[in-house]
Write an enzyme that holds these catalytic residues in place. Sequence first.
Site, mmCIF file in Angstrom:
data_model
loop_
_atom_site.group_PDB
_atom_site.id
_atom_site.type_symbol
_atom_site.label_atom_id
_atom_site.label_comp_id
_atom_site.label_asym_id
_atom_site.label_seq_id
_atom_site.Cartn_x
_atom_site.Cartn_y
_atom_site.Cartn_z
ATOM 1 N N ARG A 88 26.626 4.541 83.960
ATOM 2 C CA ARG A 88 27.806 5.336 84.326
ATOM 3 C C ARG A 88 28.212 5.096 85.786
ATOM 4 O O ARG A 88 29.228 5.581 86.228
ATOM 5 C CB ARG A 88 27.392 6.764 84.208
ATOM 6 C CG ARG A 88 28.039 7.848 83.384
ATOM 7 C CD ARG A 88 29.058 7.626 82.417
ATOM 8 N NE ARG A 88 29.598 8.851 81.897
ATOM 9 C CZ ARG A 88 29.359 9.340 80.697
ATOM 10 N NH1 ARG A 88 28.568 8.716 79.869
ATOM 11 N NH2 ARG A 88 29.951 10.438 80.292
ATOM 12 N N ARG A 127 39.625 16.201 69.923
ATOM 13 C CA ARG A 127 38.176 16.276 69.705
ATOM 14 C C ARG A 127 37.651 17.664 70.078
ATOM 15 O O ARG A 127 36.772 18.205 69.398
ATOM 16 C CB ARG A 127 37.492 15.210 70.561
ATOM 17 C CG ARG A 127 36.010 15.142 70.353
ATOM 18 C CD ARG A 127 35.416 13.964 71.090
ATOM 19 N NE ARG A 127 35.300 14.211 72.512
ATOM 20 C CZ ARG A 127 34.848 13.326 73.390
ATOM 21 N NH1 ARG A 127 34.514 12.113 72.989
ATOM 22 N NH2 ARG A 127 34.742 13.616 74.660
HETATM 23 P P1 AMP Z 1 29.329 11.662 77.067
HETATM 24 O O1 AMP Z 1 28.933 12.254 75.754
HETATM 25 O O2 AMP Z 1 28.839 10.243 77.249
HETATM 26 O O3 AMP Z 1 30.785 11.805 77.381
HETATM 27 O O4 AMP Z 1 28.541 12.503 78.195
HETATM 28 C C1 AMP Z 1 28.761 13.899 78.365
HETATM 29 C C2 AMP Z 1 28.279 14.328 79.756
HETATM 30 O O5 AMP Z 1 26.885 14.029 79.905
HETATM 31 C C3 AMP Z 1 28.944 13.580 80.906
HETATM 32 O O6 AMP Z 1 30.171 14.172 81.282
HETATM 33 C C4 AMP Z 1 27.882 13.701 82.003
HETATM 34 O O7 AMP Z 1 27.890 14.984 82.583
HETATM 35 C C5 AMP Z 1 26.592 13.570 81.214
HETATM 36 N N1 AMP Z 1 26.148 12.155 81.123
HETATM 37 C C6 AMP Z 1 26.096 11.351 80.005
HETATM 38 N N2 AMP Z 1 25.629 10.136 80.291
HETATM 39 C C7 AMP Z 1 25.366 10.148 81.622
HETATM 40 C C8 AMP Z 1 24.861 9.180 82.544
HETATM 41 N N3 AMP Z 1 24.579 7.936 82.145
HETATM 42 N N4 AMP Z 1 24.723 9.547 83.837
HETATM 43 C C9 AMP Z 1 25.017 10.788 84.254
HETATM 44 N N5 AMP Z 1 25.506 11.743 83.457
HETATM 45 C C10 AMP Z 1 25.679 11.440 82.155
#
Ligand code: AMP
Length: 187
Positions: A88, A127
């Site tokens: 990320r 969503r």
């Molecule tokens: P996602 O489902 O990938 O959109 O992730 C949802 C939330 O989880 C994000 O908005 C971040 O707060 C956290 N998150 C997911 N993956 C990461 C990562 N690789 N690094 C830091 N935070 C993460």
Amino acid sequence: MRLVLLGAPGSGKGTQAAMLRDTLGIPHVSTGDLLRAAVKAGTPLGMQAKAVMDAGGLVSDDIVLGMLEERVAQDDAKAGFILDGYPRNVAQCAALEALLDRLGQPLDVAVKLEVPNELIVERIAGRAAAEGRLDDTPETVRARLRVYAEQTAPVADHFAEIGKLVTVNGVGELNEVFQRILGALPT
Ligand code: AMP
């Protein structure tokens, strides 16, 4: 096959990753799902992560890397995996490379799904209604798109520099996009 799926929140990464999992027979590893599971289970790390996730920020690199390491060390990931939501930021690119080096399992490809911002905002609103995701409020979505532009967009540049990036048009029917991804994978 070890692949990373890149794309803004709402670009369809999660859906495409699940389709790839079913077709390629390798697990879909989503750091967002791992974090949501930890929040739901009320683990200490989950409780630490929750406030940051609710605000649309990034959870600390250490917490996410720890969860990822544990997941990719499991037996079902030996044949490969589809990584969704990681790396990320640029620091996580280096951490991933070091982890995969240690495991002797180098990355094959990073696939970036390109979707215009207007469409992203529309999709996330849909969503939020369908899945009831608490981190899909309009303010959080705006914060996540800002974090994506500032911290995650450079991740694609990193993979381009090491010759592992392919870019796929993410606009269209699910199956159409899926076929484009399959067509872009190395053989
Ligand atoms: P996602 O489902 O990938 O959109 O992730 C949802 C939330 O989880 C994000 O908005 C971040 O707060 C956290 N998150 C997911 N993956 C990461 C990562 N690789 N690094 C830091 N935070 C993460």
